[in-house]
Design a protein around this motif. Structure first.
Motif, PDB file in Angstrom:
ATOM      1  N   ALA A 111     -65.010 -86.157 -48.870  1.00 15.69           N
ATOM      2  CA  ALA A 111     -64.730 -87.452 -48.245  1.00 15.69           C
ATOM      3  C   ALA A 111     -66.010 -87.994 -47.602  1.00 15.69           C
ATOM      4  O   ALA A 111     -66.859 -87.232 -47.147  1.00 15.69           O
ATOM      5  CB  ALA A 111     -63.636 -87.303 -47.193  1.00 15.69           C
ATOM      6  N   ASN A 132     -66.085 -90.069 -44.889  1.00 11.25           N
ATOM      7  CA  ASN A 132     -65.856 -89.936 -43.448  1.00 11.25           C
ATOM      8  C   ASN A 132     -64.547 -89.190 -43.235  1.00 11.25           C
ATOM      9  O   ASN A 132     -63.616 -89.312 -44.042  1.00 11.25           O
ATOM     10  CB  ASN A 132     -65.753 -91.315 -42.790  1.00 11.25           C
ATOM     11  CG  ASN A 132     -67.003 -92.131 -43.024  1.00 11.25           C
ATOM     12  OD1 ASN A 132     -68.081 -91.785 -42.547  1.00 11.25           O
ATOM     13  ND2 ASN A 132     -66.866 -93.193 -43.806  1.00 11.25           N
ATOM     14  N   SER A 133     -64.490 -88.459 -42.157  1.00  9.51           N
ATOM     15  CA  SER A 133     -63.259 -87.712 -41.889  1.00  9.51           C
ATOM     16  C   SER A 133     -62.064 -88.661 -41.778  1.00  9.51           C
ATOM     17  O   SER A 133     -60.945 -88.315 -42.151  1.00  9.51           O
ATOM     18  CB  SER A 133     -63.408 -86.884 -40.609  1.00  9.51           C
ATOM     19  OG  SER A 133     -63.699 -87.739 -39.517  1.00  9.51           O
ATOM     20  N   GLY A 134     -62.316 -89.886 -41.292  1.00  7.25           N
ATOM     21  CA  GLY A 134     -61.234 -90.850 -41.141  1.00  7.25           C
ATOM     22  C   GLY A 134     -60.653 -91.326 -42.455  1.00  7.25           C
ATOM     23  O   GLY A 134     -59.554 -91.898 -42.488  1.00  7.25           O
ATOM     24  N   ASP A 135     -61.383 -91.097 -43.579  1.00  4.63           N
ATOM     25  CA  ASP A 135     -60.856 -91.501 -44.882  1.00  4.63           C
ATOM     26  C   ASP A 135     -59.651 -90.653 -45.287  1.00  4.63           C
ATOM     27  O   ASP A 135     -58.876 -91.045 -46.155  1.00  4.63           O
ATOM     28  CB  ASP A 135     -61.932 -91.379 -45.967  1.00  4.63           C
ATOM     29  CG  ASP A 135     -63.103 -92.328 -45.719  1.00  4.63           C
ATOM     30  OD1 ASP A 135     -62.961 -93.218 -44.861  1.00  4.63           O
ATOM     31  OD2 ASP A 135     -64.148 -92.162 -46.379  1.00  4.63           O
ATOM     32  N   VAL A 136     -59.554 -89.474 -44.690  1.00  4.39           N
ATOM     33  CA  VAL A 136     -58.421 -88.598 -44.973  1.00  4.39           C
ATOM     34  C   VAL A 136     -57.408 -88.800 -43.855  1.00  4.39           C
ATOM     35  O   VAL A 136     -57.593 -88.317 -42.739  1.00  4.39           O
ATOM     36  CB  VAL A 136     -58.867 -87.123 -45.042  1.00  4.39           C
ATOM     37  CG1 VAL A 136     -57.673 -86.208 -45.290  1.00  4.39           C
ATOM     38  CG2 VAL A 136     -59.932 -86.942 -46.111  1.00  4.39           C
ATOM     39  N   THR A 137     -56.362 -89.539 -44.139  1.00  7.18           N
ATOM     40  CA  THR A 137     -55.431 -89.898 -43.076  1.00  7.18           C
ATOM     41  C   THR A 137     -54.280 -88.904 -43.016  1.00  7.18           C
ATOM     42  O   THR A 137     -53.852 -88.362 -44.028  1.00  7.18           O
ATOM     43  CB  THR A 137     -54.869 -91.310 -43.307  1.00  7.18           C
ATOM     44  OG1 THR A 137     -54.332 -91.368 -44.616  1.00  7.18           O
ATOM     45  CG2 THR A 137     -55.951 -92.352 -43.156  1.00  7.18           C
ATOM     46  N   GLY A 138     -53.805 -88.699 -41.814  1.00  7.79           N
ATOM     47  CA  GLY A 138     -52.624 -87.869 -41.615  1.00  7.79           C
ATOM     48  C   GLY A 138     -52.939 -86.397 -41.739  1.00  7.79           C
ATOM     49  O   GLY A 138     -54.066 -85.994 -42.027  1.00  7.79           O
ATOM     50  N   VAL A 172     -55.414 -81.927 -38.947  1.00  4.91           N
ATOM     51  CA  VAL A 172     -56.062 -83.198 -39.241  1.00  4.91           C
ATOM     52  C   VAL A 172     -57.551 -82.948 -39.425  1.00  4.91           C
ATOM     53  O   VAL A 172     -58.165 -82.176 -38.680  1.00  4.91           O
ATOM     54  CB  VAL A 172     -55.800 -84.209 -38.099  1.00  4.91           C
ATOM     55  CG1 VAL A 172     -56.594 -85.490 -38.316  1.00  4.91           C
ATOM     56  CG2 VAL A 172     -54.297 -84.516 -38.000  1.00  4.91           C
ATOM     57  N   GLN A 205     -61.314 -83.710 -39.067  1.00  2.00           N
ATOM     58  CA  GLN A 205     -62.123 -84.485 -38.126  1.00  2.00           C
ATOM     59  C   GLN A 205     -63.577 -84.043 -38.191  1.00  2.00           C
ATOM     60  O   GLN A 205     -63.894 -83.012 -38.782  1.00  2.00           O
ATOM     61  CB  GLN A 205     -61.567 -84.354 -36.710  1.00  2.00           C
ATOM     62  CG  GLN A 205     -61.598 -82.943 -36.157  1.00  2.00           C
ATOM     63  CD  GLN A 205     -61.160 -82.916 -34.695  1.00  2.00           C
ATOM     64  OE1 GLN A 205     -60.200 -83.593 -34.310  1.00  2.00           O
ATOM     65  NE2 GLN A 205     -61.866 -82.146 -33.885  1.00  2.00           N
TER      66      GLN A 205
END
Lengths: 466, 466
Positions: B14, B16-22, B81, B83
């Motif tokens: 990924a 950014n870590s935020g691209d992987v949601t949930g 999650v 991060q």
């Protein structure tokens, strides 16, 4: 400088003849030659596609005199321009600016004449049969399916593993095996009156594998998602249209996967594989549909488009018993399903592919995971119309104590399986896998009646020619 | 409902870590565990990539108590999650909402502890070594190269052919072979005092193939462009770091192709293959570059980016004789080139890969096309820095009379080759092909010193374990 060879497939796949500019060169083998009004029409094939390319050789071609010597089976090279064909039966043709006879084929001796030959006759000529329409089409469909299999697994992140061909273990705990040996059978070394296995290449008896499963399990327990695709062997004296002594098998093995996950993988795999061959080989499939099996394409499309039904073995037995059918083999819980039962289930009971799960442990291999009922195992068979079982698989027994008990019940010695048991000792995890016989699947996809016509050079009892 | 397993490779790729949601679920095997200030850091690997994923288990995680029981080799499942990691050494980490121990690995017994093990030690543990960084990387590079080979040929319209493993013929006219037999060695059937081969499975002696070339030639003479990729066997008592009794070979065979065309194919193929592995396995290659061969990536890049030099054998001999080098083996026209000669040519004479052609007929196989000089044949070897020969091939003798003469000179009986000769009787055509040893190529691409570490379960004299 002469033009580079262009494959006939690439020429014929042009939208318009004008898209192919300038002179092209084609090379291939002559299928037929006919002359009419001082013009010769030479059909040539290079194996790249089912269709022949018509090369028109007019009297004004400087090589027109060669035409008389051209017969079926000759190899030729032709230069010319692609143009729309005026004749029937082809869209394009080449008008030859030059023609070269590369290799002759004496019509008195060449065994593949224009007339239709029986498949039995062609089996004796396995070195020439790829030049026929049927066997060219088999080779192309086989190739497309082999690559489709790799593509399916690669796109899903599976690693291709080559498991060993020569092995000292036997995945099925049964099944006749070939021994691989360097001992001189006319001068066997003996030890205490018996053959001295220590003198053999591996210092012990070694055999040709019947399955890569156990070794694939090793890799699944490290790489998570793997598959094998390689040759396997059965030294069984079976002279049927469905048996080969040497055949290729596809065996995915997936860690952290249970039987439901495996059933979904098997369904996705088969639907993808048949979609792939429908997309990539429409002409070859149309040929098989016309000459070998009128329902072929419909059957493949149905499978590609169907959700597969699920039922347990126990449900399947109940359905068979309630069917009112009179089967040759009796249906009772505990007995294996026969082909007639499998076909009833998929063809008549549900009318599409069905995945039967949870078979009695007594009829399945020791490595299949025991259910809590103590009587059934997490096995599955995928049944498809017209042939019945096409895939067999299972969730594997990952519990050391249960596996050891099942091995003891099967009369198997622990010692040769030390590494298989280690997988359950160290970081064991649920895992599952299946096996697909590649030739049987290509046989199904082509509608060919005999599996010996699916593999390049079939190995069967008393037959290792070529 | 718990999240489906996500491969660590997919998480770490990924942006950014935020691209992987949930919440995500990962499963794999524990590499290391360390605790610091009431927080545990568990490194897990699932084989999808070289990198471990760090799972952070805080004291507030309901499964924190499991941490004490986690040791190297355990299989686990973690939900959490993704991060950004605060620690060094990784970009992302998972903060565990829950953790499950799937399968333990008793630290008193599990053989793969945290410390570095020798490759020799790991060879005895071929069922566990895929869990190490080195063998995981080998498996991924091997997979990428296998698929890269298929992709190269498929994209160029070649058909994948499976040539037989069990055969009655021997492509090299030499080379020790394994016999495949179903005879009971302790109860051999005899006929006139010798073993009764008629009683064997195939009714005659049968062997494991040393090459699919002759059968691939059959298909090239019908489908034009084909390749094989399958196991081959040599029953030679060679205990070296470069020899296996069972290895995989890639053999393209092309009709209407001469030696120049073959040389171009070989160059395109190798450059494409090394480009492919550089593109698809950068992390694994960086690992090998760091721990096994500091010049590895540079060497592969050089080959991928080089035009290959061409020279004849005669030119090569002249260059070696003019080199002023003192070689262990003398250089004279008519003798085969040794590894030291090959390496001089590629590494020092031209500084990039070189294709040497037109070897003396006396040192090459009967099927290679004789040049007009009557002394050399249309053979080629591709030499690359660091190992010398990586590919051997030839244009094949397509002229029936010359082939028969060469067979007679080699002392070969025509009879078993009836079908091979038929190819020259009926529509013969120039054709050419080469062979590439797959394991040696993966060995080269990984910088590993011993070929036994390239194949899952090596078969060598006295070794058929697993």
């Amino acid at each position: 400088m002469p033009a580079q060879r262009t494959r006939i497939k690439d020429l014929l796949s042009a939208e318009n003849s004008g898209d192919v500019t300038g002179p092209v060169n084609v090379k291939g083998w002559v299928k037929t030659v006919r002359s009419s009004g001082g013009v010769a029409f030479v059909q040539i094939n290079d194996g790249s596609t089912l269709a022949d390319l018509q090369v028109v050789v007019g009297a004004d071609c400087p090589d027109y005199s060669l035409v008389n010597g051209l017969t079926t089976g000759c190899s030729v090279s032709a230069d010319g321009v692609l143009q729309d064909s005026l004749g029937r039966g082809q869209k394009f043709e080449i008008v030859a600016a030059s023609l070269e006879l590369i290799g002759g084929a004496d019509p008195e001796e060449y065994p593949l004449q224009k007339k239709r030959h029986t498949l039995e006759f062609l089996r004796e000529l396995a070195h020439l049969r790829p030049r026929t329409n049927t066997f060219g089409a088999v080779a192309r469909v086989r190739n497309a399916m082999a690559f489709g299999i790799h593509k399916f697994f690669q796109e899903r992140g599976f690693l291709y593993i080559q498991t060993p061909i020569i092995t000292a273990s036997d995945a099925e705990g049964a099944g006749a095996m070939f021994r691989a040996t360097t001992l001189d059978l006319n001068n066997l070394p003996l030890a205490e009156g018996l053959v001295d296995n220590d003198a053999d290449f591996f210092g012990r008896p070694a055999f040709l594998t019947v399955s890569g499963q156990l070794e694939a399990e090793i890799f699944a327990q490290a790489m998570s998602d793997v598959y094998t695709f390689g040759p396997t062997f059965r030294a069984e004296n079976s002279n049927t249209s469905r048996h080969l002594a040497e055949f290729w098998m596809v065996e995915p093995e997936v860690a952290f996967c249970d039987l439901d996950g495996l059933a979904q993988l098997a369904e996705d795999f088969l639907r993808n594989l048949f979609s792939h061959v429908l997309e990539t080989c429409p002409e070859d499939l149309a040929f098989f549909n016309r000459f070998y099996d009128k329902e072929l394409v419909q059957t493949l499309e149905d499978i590609a488009n169907s959700d597969f039904e699920r039922m347990t073995y126990t449900e399947a037995v109940a359905a068979l018993q309630a069917s009112g059918e009179s089967f040759e083999y009796p249906v009772e819980w505990g007995a294996d399903l026969q082909s007639e039962h499998e076909r009833y289930l998929t063809e008549r009971k549900v009318g599409r592919p069905v995945i039967v799960t949870d078979y009695p442990s007594s009829i399945k291999a020791f490595y299949m995971r025991l259910n809590d009922d103590g009587e059934t195992v997490r096995a599955l068979d995928v049944l498809v119309p017209r042939i019945g079982e096409i895939i067999g698989g299972s969730q594997r027994e990952e519990r050391l104590d249960v596996l050891q008990r099942r091995m003891a019940e099967a009369g198997l010695d622990d010692a040769p399986y030390w590494w298989y048991l280690d997988l359950r000792r160290y970081g064991t995890a649920p895992h599952a896998g299946f096996g697909l016989g590649f030739e049987r699947t290509v046989q199904f996809a082509t509608g060919m009646q005999n599996i010996r016509d699916i593999i390049a050079f079939p190995r069967t009892p008393r037959n290792a020619e070529f």
